[in-house]
Design an enzyme around this catalytic site. Sequence first.
Site, PDB file in Angstrom:
ATOM      1  N   TYR A 144       0.851  -1.187   0.000  1.00  0.00           N
ATOM      2  CA  TYR A 144       0.000   0.000   0.000  1.00  0.00           C
ATOM      3  C   TYR A 144       0.886   1.235   0.000  1.00  0.00           C
ATOM      4  O   TYR A 144       1.813   1.330   0.800  1.00  0.00           O
ATOM      5  CB  TYR A 144      -0.889  -0.005   1.248  1.00  0.00           C
ATOM      6  CG  TYR A 144      -1.845   1.168   1.339  1.00  0.00           C
ATOM      7  CD1 TYR A 144      -2.911   1.282   0.455  1.00  0.00           C
ATOM      8  CD2 TYR A 144      -1.668   2.159   2.303  1.00  0.00           C
ATOM      9  CE1 TYR A 144      -3.789   2.363   0.543  1.00  0.00           C
ATOM     10  CE2 TYR A 144      -2.544   3.237   2.392  1.00  0.00           C
ATOM     11  CZ  TYR A 144      -3.604   3.333   1.512  1.00  0.00           C
ATOM     12  OH  TYR A 144      -4.472   4.392   1.597  1.00  0.00           O
ATOM     13  N   ASP A 239       9.253   2.928   0.021  1.00  0.00           N
ATOM     14  CA  ASP A 239       8.171   3.576   0.744  1.00  0.00           C
ATOM     15  C   ASP A 239       8.370   3.242   2.219  1.00  0.00           C
ATOM     16  O   ASP A 239       8.018   2.160   2.682  1.00  0.00           O
ATOM     17  CB  ASP A 239       6.819   3.076   0.233  1.00  0.00           C
ATOM     18  CG  ASP A 239       5.658   3.672   1.022  1.00  0.00           C
ATOM     19  OD1 ASP A 239       5.919   4.379   2.016  1.00  0.00           O
ATOM     20  OD2 ASP A 239       4.499   3.423   0.641  1.00  0.00           O
ATOM     21  N   LYS A 267       3.726   9.100   8.898  1.00  0.00           N
ATOM     22  CA  LYS A 267       3.553   8.499  10.230  1.00  0.00           C
ATOM     23  C   LYS A 267       4.554   9.059  11.262  1.00  0.00           C
ATOM     24  O   LYS A 267       4.418  10.200  11.639  1.00  0.00           O
ATOM     25  CB  LYS A 267       3.545   6.982  10.096  1.00  0.00           C
ATOM     26  CG  LYS A 267       2.380   6.583   9.161  1.00  0.00           C
ATOM     27  CD  LYS A 267       2.032   5.145   9.073  1.00  0.00           C
ATOM     28  CE  LYS A 267       0.738   4.997   8.288  1.00  0.00           C
ATOM     29  NZ  LYS A 267       0.779   4.157   7.112  1.00  0.00           N
TER      30      LYS A 267
HETATM   31  C1  PLP Z   1       0.131   4.613   5.704  1.00  0.00           C
HETATM   32  C2  PLP Z   1       0.925   4.365   4.508  1.00  0.00           C
HETATM   33  C3  PLP Z   1       0.848   5.193   3.386  1.00  0.00           C
HETATM   34  C4  PLP Z   1      -0.153   6.304   3.259  1.00  0.00           C
HETATM   35  O1  PLP Z   1       0.042   7.306   4.200  1.00  0.00           O
HETATM   36  P1  PLP Z   1      -1.186   8.296   4.541  1.00  0.00           P
HETATM   37  O2  PLP Z   1      -0.577   9.285   5.494  1.00  0.00           O
HETATM   38  O3  PLP Z   1      -2.253   7.440   5.136  1.00  0.00           O
HETATM   39  O4  PLP Z   1      -1.619   8.918   3.275  1.00  0.00           O
HETATM   40  C5  PLP Z   1       1.720   4.961   2.345  1.00  0.00           C
HETATM   41  N1  PLP Z   1       2.605   3.959   2.396  1.00  0.00           N
HETATM   42  C6  PLP Z   1       2.698   3.123   3.443  1.00  0.00           C
HETATM   43  C7  PLP Z   1       3.727   2.053   3.449  1.00  0.00           C
HETATM   44  C8  PLP Z   1       1.847   3.293   4.524  1.00  0.00           C
HETATM   45  O5  PLP Z   1       1.922   2.446   5.547  1.00  0.00           O
END
Ligand code: PLP
Length: 428
Positions: A144, A239, A267
């Site tokens: 994701y 990511d 995060k």
């Molecule tokens: C949470 C997450 C996202 C998206 O971040 P948001 O602040 O919710 O838009 C993208 N990549 C990873 C790996 C994530 O865990």
Amino acid sequence: MIYKRSSQLFSEAQKVIPGGVNSPVRAFKAVGGDPIFVEKAKGAYLFDVDGNRLIDYINSWGPMILGHAHEPVVKAVIDKAEKGTSFGMPTAIETDIAAMAVRMVPNIDKIRFVNSGTEACMSAVRLARGFTRKDKIIKFAGCYHGHSDSFLIEAGSGAVTFGVPNSPGVTEGTAKDTLLATYNDLKSVAQLIAENVDEIACVIIEPVAGNMGCIPPTEGFLEGLRKLCDENEILLIFDEVMTGFRLAKGGVQELYRVNADIVTFGKVIGGGLPVGAFAAREEIMNHLAPLGPVYQAGTLSGNPLAMAAGLAMLTELNENSKIFESLAAKTEYLHKGITKVLSENNVIHTVNRVGSMISVHFSETPVTDFKTAALANNDTFKKFFHGMLAEGVYIAPSAFETWFLCDALTYDDLDQTILACKKVASNL
Ligand SMILES: *Cc1c(COP(=O)(O)O)cnc(C)c1O
């Protein structure tokens, strides 16, 4: 436990907010029941609107690595708020946090701040395309990267929890530029590269996957990706929205000693405020406007409150790198305890763990990619989730999510969690 007030608030919310929530993973759709409304939180505990206390293993889906309402972070935000909350002009604190991030993370020279992980990943891919002048991207099934169009192809997290890994609203034109590989399978990547010679701008990956449960990279996988990218002039994007500043000061690049070309954050880097960021070496970052032609912007980007929270958080982590060892030790303790009580009760399971990320899969086979994650028994998970909740332990309401530990957890909290797990296991 009683959830009367939560249920009332949820029915009111549903009248004016789609599904009653502002992000789908908050709903209990995958496990049944009504979501819990939070009144406040402190350290490792959530206090809900019905007065229940819960040990929290979500920690806002990662950001609260030191626990909720952590004093230095709260103080930094309050102090900043009194001086004005947004200017749309440069402030010194943006340079302070950028310099700190560049010091902590290997292999990056410059960083740009945005407002979410989604925005960070979306911008990173645009930058990769602008830099390489190629269009296609490779992502992995079950990973994701936020909810921007290009990523909602076999996406993990809420997208898979609710059975919409491919969302309506994403045009065919966009979807055709996203190629899908299998996690931990280098051959699947090599094949896509061979089929699309000179067309692939970047490979984007969660270098430790966290959105199909926690799935570590198998030995040599990240190194193999690095090599494939180098050989084919493809940029490798890590990511690290979930793993950055959580698995180590320098994230997965430091932990596994593999360099990425672009890294995305979210995060933890915002200390609980809406922050994302993407970073790379100078030659790549200088392609961004106003220096270069790749456009990217944000009215509230680098917002002073958000930067204050993020800087306070990174400062804590930078000054006390023992935090990562402490978290990993706590997570290992929990892992051993859970495995023991589940095994004693003959509950078929697999536990995956890296640092302070851990997930329990009710599955016979090792969980190494999206397919094997999807084989787990969801009915058992539902019972497990509600059982743990009744014992005062809050885990993610989906089998496809990782648990995040915070350093405010005590060994007593962990023992209580294992005991809860033991009680629940005897009824599974
Ligand atoms: C949470 C997450 C996202 C998206 O971040 P948001 O602040 O919710 O838009 C993208 N990549 C990873 C790996 C994530 O865990």
